[in-house]
Scaffold this motif. Structure first.
Motif, PDB file in Angstrom:
ATOM      1  N   CYS A 147       0.947  -1.328  -0.084  1.00  0.00           N
ATOM      2  CA  CYS A 147       0.013   0.137   0.041  1.00  0.00           C
ATOM      3  C   CYS A 147       0.909   1.354  -0.071  1.00  0.00           C
ATOM      4  CB  CYS A 147      -0.869  -0.051   1.329  1.00  0.00           C
ATOM      5  SG  CYS A 147      -1.953   1.076   1.261  1.00  0.00           S
ATOM      6  N   LEU A 148       0.438   2.220  -0.543  1.00  0.00           N
ATOM      7  CA  LEU A 148       1.046   3.641  -0.580  1.00  0.00           C
ATOM      8  C   LEU A 148       0.006   4.716   0.150  1.00  0.00           C
ATOM      9  CD1 LEU A 148       2.880   5.992  -1.606  1.00  0.00           C
ATOM     10  CD2 LEU A 148       1.592   5.809  -3.856  1.00  0.00           C
ATOM     11  N   TYR A 149       0.422   5.226   1.225  1.00  0.00           N
ATOM     12  CA  TYR A 149      -0.467   6.213   1.739  1.00  0.00           C
ATOM     13  C   TYR A 149      -0.080   7.719   1.228  1.00  0.00           C
ATOM     14  CZ  TYR A 149      -2.278   3.346   5.720  1.00  0.00           C
ATOM     15  OH  TYR A 149      -2.758   2.434   6.664  1.00  0.00           O
ATOM     16  N   ILE A 150      -1.016   8.560   0.871  1.00  0.00           N
ATOM     17  CA  ILE A 150      -0.732   9.806   0.292  1.00  0.00           C
ATOM     18  C   ILE A 150      -1.781  10.391   1.224  1.00  0.00           C
ATOM     19  CG2 ILE A 150      -1.192  11.283  -1.439  1.00  0.00           C
ATOM     20  CD1 ILE A 150      -0.294   9.197  -3.562  1.00  0.00           C
ATOM     21  N   CYS A 151      -1.475  11.762   1.787  1.00  0.00           N
ATOM     22  CA  CYS A 151      -2.120  12.654   2.414  1.00  0.00           C
ATOM     23  C   CYS A 151      -2.530  13.987   1.388  1.00  0.00           C
ATOM     24  CB  CYS A 151      -1.708  13.121   3.720  1.00  0.00           C
ATOM     25  SG  CYS A 151      -2.677  14.001   4.656  1.00  0.00           S
ATOM     26  N   ASN A 152      -3.610  14.264   1.013  1.00  0.00           N
ATOM     27  CA  ASN A 152      -3.711  15.120   0.118  1.00  0.00           C
ATOM     28  C   ASN A 152      -5.049  16.058   0.323  1.00  0.00           C
ATOM     29  OD1 ASN A 152      -3.074  16.563  -2.275  1.00  0.00           O
ATOM     30  ND2 ASN A 152      -4.696  15.530  -3.494  1.00  0.00           N
ATOM     31  N   PRO A 153      -4.803  17.342   0.827  1.00  0.00           N
ATOM     32  CA  PRO A 153      -3.830  18.183   1.206  1.00  0.00           C
ATOM     33  C   PRO A 153      -2.933  17.647   2.295  1.00  0.00           C
ATOM     34  CG  PRO A 153      -5.684  19.496   1.024  1.00  0.00           C
ATOM     35  CD  PRO A 153      -6.198  18.092   0.716  1.00  0.00           C
TER      36      PRO A 153
END
Ligand SMILES: Cc1ncc(COP(=O)(O)O)c(C=O)c1O
Length: 358
Positions: A147-153
């Protein structure tokens, strides 16, 4: 000296540092909407008493269907949580014994929840000044990660990733059979067109998380949700307790989704405060990252004095968010929540007093 891992709860913070609590404190360490909860929630409050004696709806209504309508999704694509925090812990459990990529600096709770779930984090540190993500590194890591976690914004930088960059990462992740979690806890403060929610139906491996505690100032009552493929939603639900979201939160959340004018006003207030504080800090030699959220991240002209300034602010009743536990920022930056004029002016005045002491 142990720094607390979260902002907010300033009384505990002063106690932790053994500092006397000033009479007036402005808490700029958290990111809850400074306009408070919408008026309509105050008006419905007396009617909520009848909810106290009843168990919450088994399918989290009326909020569940309202969310489905708002985002044009099926109910089966949504799970509601006792704050996004609950869903984050539950989601992390899906990756026990597996590898998950984190792009730092980012929300520290990802590493906490993944580590306690028995996952291994692949930490990629990004350059906060760079416009581009280190795509080569991320693509290489996806070959071995689940898994890849991305916080956006992103929290704490406030940076927004372009939709086309995200979609391209999502496509690569699909080829590598790597899931993607996009945490949109602060998406409410930008344009909904930046959200990946409309693409979830196309991509089985993508999950989007949203929080309702920031925009609608529901941090105390707790409310968040996840959007994903029905199979992932079922796996998450299986790990959650029955009635995980209280009945008050379900009614209040459904009401808040109607608050289009409130949301617009909140975004406008935060935009103005963001512009003002960015200009003030830059005029005084600070580096301020471009944020789209209701907080900004800045570095003093003398980063080595960050701790000194942080404690100077605390002593004078201004609570900022330290970055001691943000990998990649290492305590050399500070985050300031955008609040009402009185609080922002109080910060500026303390800042000017501090400059004189240098
Ligand atoms: C990026 C991010 N995601 C999730 C959360 C958790 O939000 P909630 O209050 O809904 O649990 C936070 C809280 O600060 C956050 O900053």
């Amino acid at each position: 000296m142990a720094f607390p891992i979260h902002g907010a709860n300033y009384e505990a913070l002063y106690k932790n540092f053994d500092l006397p609590l000033p009479t007036n404190v402005f808490d700029l360490s958290e990111n809850v909407n400074c306009l408070g909860t919408p008026d309509s929630v105050h008006q419905m409050w007396p009617h909520l008493f009848s909810e106290l004696t009843r168990y919450p709806h088994p399918e989290a209504e009326p909020l569940h269907s309202q969310l489905a309508m708002t985002h044009q999704l099926l109910n089966e694509q949504i799970v509601i949580g006792n704050g996004a925090a609950e869903l984050l812990s539950t989601y992390a459990n899906l990756f026990s014994g597996k590898k998950v990529i984190l792009l730092h600096p980012t929300f520290s709770e990802y590493k906490e929840t993944l580590t306690s779930a028995g996952a291994t984090c692949i930490d990629i540190i990004t350059d906060v000044h760079a416009h581009e993500l280190p795509l080569e590194k991320i693509n290489a890591a996806m070959k071995i990660a689940s898994c890849l976690y991305i916080c956006n914004p992103n929290n704490p930088t406030g940076k927004l990733l372009e939709l086309d960059v995200l979609l391209s990462l999502i496509q690569t992740a699909r080829q590598q059979q790597c899931h993607v979690l996009i945490d949109e806890a602060f998406m409410d403060w930008t344009d909904e067109r930046n959200s990946v929610i409309p693409y979830v139906a196309q991509f089985e491996h993508v999950t989007v998380m949203r929080s309702m505690t920031k925009m609608y100032a529901l941090a105390g009552i707790r409310l968040g949700y996840m959007v994903s493929h029905p199979i992932t939603i079922t796996r998450i639900k299986q790990k959650l307790p029955h009635w995980n979201v209280n009945a008050l939160a379900l009614s209040i959340g459904a009401q808040c989704l109607q608050e289009h004018t409130f949301r617009k006003r909140s975004i406008d207030v935060s935009k103005t405060q963001r512009m003002n504080i960015t200009q003030f800090l830059r005029e005084h030699g600070c580096i301020v990252l471009d944020s789209v959220a209701n907080f900004v991240c800045f570095q003093l002209a003398q980063p080595e004095k960050t701790r000194e300034f942080y404690f100077y602010c605390l002593t004078n009743g201004i609570v900022l968010r330290h970055t001691e536990n943000y990998v990649g920022l290492n305590g050399q930056w500070l985050r300031i929540g955008l609040k009402k004029d009185e609080a922002m002016k109080a910060f500026q005045s303390i800042y000017l007093k501090w400059v004189v002491t240098l």
